[in-house]
Design a protein around this motif. Sequence first.
Motif, short mmCIF file in Angstrom:
data_model
loop_
_atom_site.label_atom_id
_atom_site.label_comp_id
_atom_site.label_asym_id
_atom_site.label_seq_id
_atom_site.Cartn_x
_atom_site.Cartn_y
_atom_site.Cartn_z
N SER A 10 -7.59 12.80 -10.12
CA SER A 10 -7.10 13.55 -11.30
C SER A 10 -5.71 13.20 -11.55
N ALA A 11 -5.01 12.51 -11.01
CA ALA A 11 -3.73 11.92 -11.22
C ALA A 11 -3.15 11.05 -10.15
N GLU A 12 -2.19 10.14 -10.75
CA GLU A 12 -1.95 9.09 -9.96
C GLU A 12 -1.13 9.86 -8.50
N THR A 13 -1.56 9.39 -7.45
CA THR A 13 -1.05 10.18 -6.29
C THR A 13 -0.77 9.16 -5.11
N LEU A 14 0.34 9.49 -4.29
CA LEU A 14 0.44 8.59 -3.14
C LEU A 14 -0.63 9.00 -1.92
N ILE A 15 -1.31 8.02 -1.45
CA ILE A 15 -2.47 8.35 -0.48
C ILE A 15 -2.14 7.52 0.73
N ALA A 16 -1.41 6.82 1.06
CA ALA A 16 -1.24 6.15 2.07
C ALA A 16 0.25 5.72 2.37
N SER A 30 -11.82 -1.40 -4.45
CA SER A 30 -10.47 -1.96 -5.06
C SER A 30 -9.70 -2.16 -3.95
N SER A 31 -8.78 -3.25 -3.86
CA SER A 31 -7.72 -3.57 -2.86
C SER A 31 -6.38 -3.77 -3.26
N THR A 32 -5.68 -3.84 -2.22
CA THR A 32 -4.24 -4.03 -2.42
C THR A 32 -3.65 -4.69 -1.42
N TYR A 33 -2.65 -5.60 -1.55
CA TYR A 33 -2.18 -6.40 -0.43
C TYR A 33 -0.71 -6.96 -0.61
N VAL A 41 9.02 -6.14 7.98
CA VAL A 41 9.38 -5.15 9.04
C VAL A 41 10.53 -4.14 8.55
N ASP A 42 11.11 -4.80 7.34
CA ASP A 42 12.40 -3.72 6.76
C ASP A 42 11.92 -2.90 5.58
N ASN A 43 10.50 -2.89 5.50
CA ASN A 43 10.09 -2.29 4.36
C ASN A 43 9.09 -1.27 4.53
N VAL A 44 9.04 -0.19 3.82
CA VAL A 44 8.08 0.93 3.83
C VAL A 44 7.20 0.54 2.64
N TYR A 45 5.62 0.61 2.85
CA TYR A 45 4.90 0.23 1.74
C TYR A 45 4.11 1.67 1.52
N ARG A 46 4.08 1.89 0.38
CA ARG A 46 3.44 2.93 -0.36
C ARG A 46 2.21 2.64 -1.13
N VAL A 47 0.81 3.26 -0.64
CA VAL A 47 -0.15 2.70 -1.56
C VAL A 47 -0.49 4.18 -2.52
N TYR A 48 -0.59 3.85 -3.79
CA TYR A 48 -1.04 4.74 -4.79
C TYR A 48 -2.45 4.59 -5.20
N ARG A 49 -2.90 5.45 -5.39
CA ARG A 49 -4.27 5.36 -6.47
C ARG A 49 -4.02 5.80 -7.86
N ILE A 81 -2.68 0.55 -5.96
CA ILE A 81 -1.61 -0.44 -6.33
C ILE A 81 -0.44 0.10 -5.09
N THR A 82 0.36 -0.92 -4.97
CA THR A 82 1.21 -0.75 -3.86
C THR A 82 3.06 -0.73 -4.38
N ARG A 83 3.49 -0.09 -3.94
CA ARG A 83 4.96 -0.06 -4.27
C ARG A 83 5.54 -0.22 -2.91
N HIS A 84 6.76 -0.54 -2.57
CA HIS A 84 7.75 -0.71 -1.41
C HIS A 84 9.05 -0.27 -1.53
N GLU A 85 9.98 -0.12 -0.55
CA GLU A 85 11.09 0.21 -0.60
C GLU A 85 11.88 -0.13 0.92
N ARG A 86 12.97 -0.39 0.86
CA ARG A 86 13.75 -0.61 2.24
C ARG A 86 13.51 0.64 3.24
#
Length: 220
Positions: A34-40, A149-152, A157-165, A171-176
């Motif tokens: 229904s909307a873009e959401t953080l899923i993992a 659908s895939s994202t890689y 190890v210094d990053n946190v990865y967040r997967v959004y649908r 898609i993937t975004r990351h931050e320290r």
Amino acid sequence: MRRVFKISLTMVVLLAASCVVLLTATVYTYDRLSAETLIAELWFDSTGERQYAAHLRTGDRCDELVLPLYGDQWRVDAEFLKWKYWALLFGLDSQYRLDRLEGRYRSAAEQNTQPNVAHDLSDRTAVDLVALAESLGAFNFLLDATYGSSTYHDIDVDNVYRVYRTQTGIITRHERRPAQPGGEALSVRIDGACGAPSWWQRFAEWADDNVVAAMDLVSS
């Protein structure tokens, strides 16, 4: 004769109700789009040369999974379901289900020769909607299309990865990765995590689990 008819009608109704419950349980293993959401959300600890412990939390699980991974990159796969247009009248929006987490090497040659491991993220259900739709052929009245659908991303190890649908894929975004004082666990923010399911969802999933267990018992 009338008694036999009543018994037959009752059996038909019970069978139809059982089919609805099992189909509902399978649908509940997917999440609505229904909307873009953080899923993992995931992060990594190094355990050796190109070896990692992947820490994974998803919107479907309250507990953290710690899984071994090999390679230079990580990849998450998801399965998407698109219903036929008339099904939208019943609230069956397009849905997704996380399918797999695995390691990935930048080099195709290394992908074929180096250690690798994949982890299932989806649960087995009593009804396989995709197989059911394909078996119905032209009589399929529910499912319009399925696709993956895939994202890689490179492992750091210094990053946190967040997967959004999104409406069409993941898609993937990351931050320290934030420093944790005193060795505390990394704080994880998941939208809608650990929410209490409805009574109907609990009942449908209970029925599905019991049917799967019975199927395993019969096949063993």
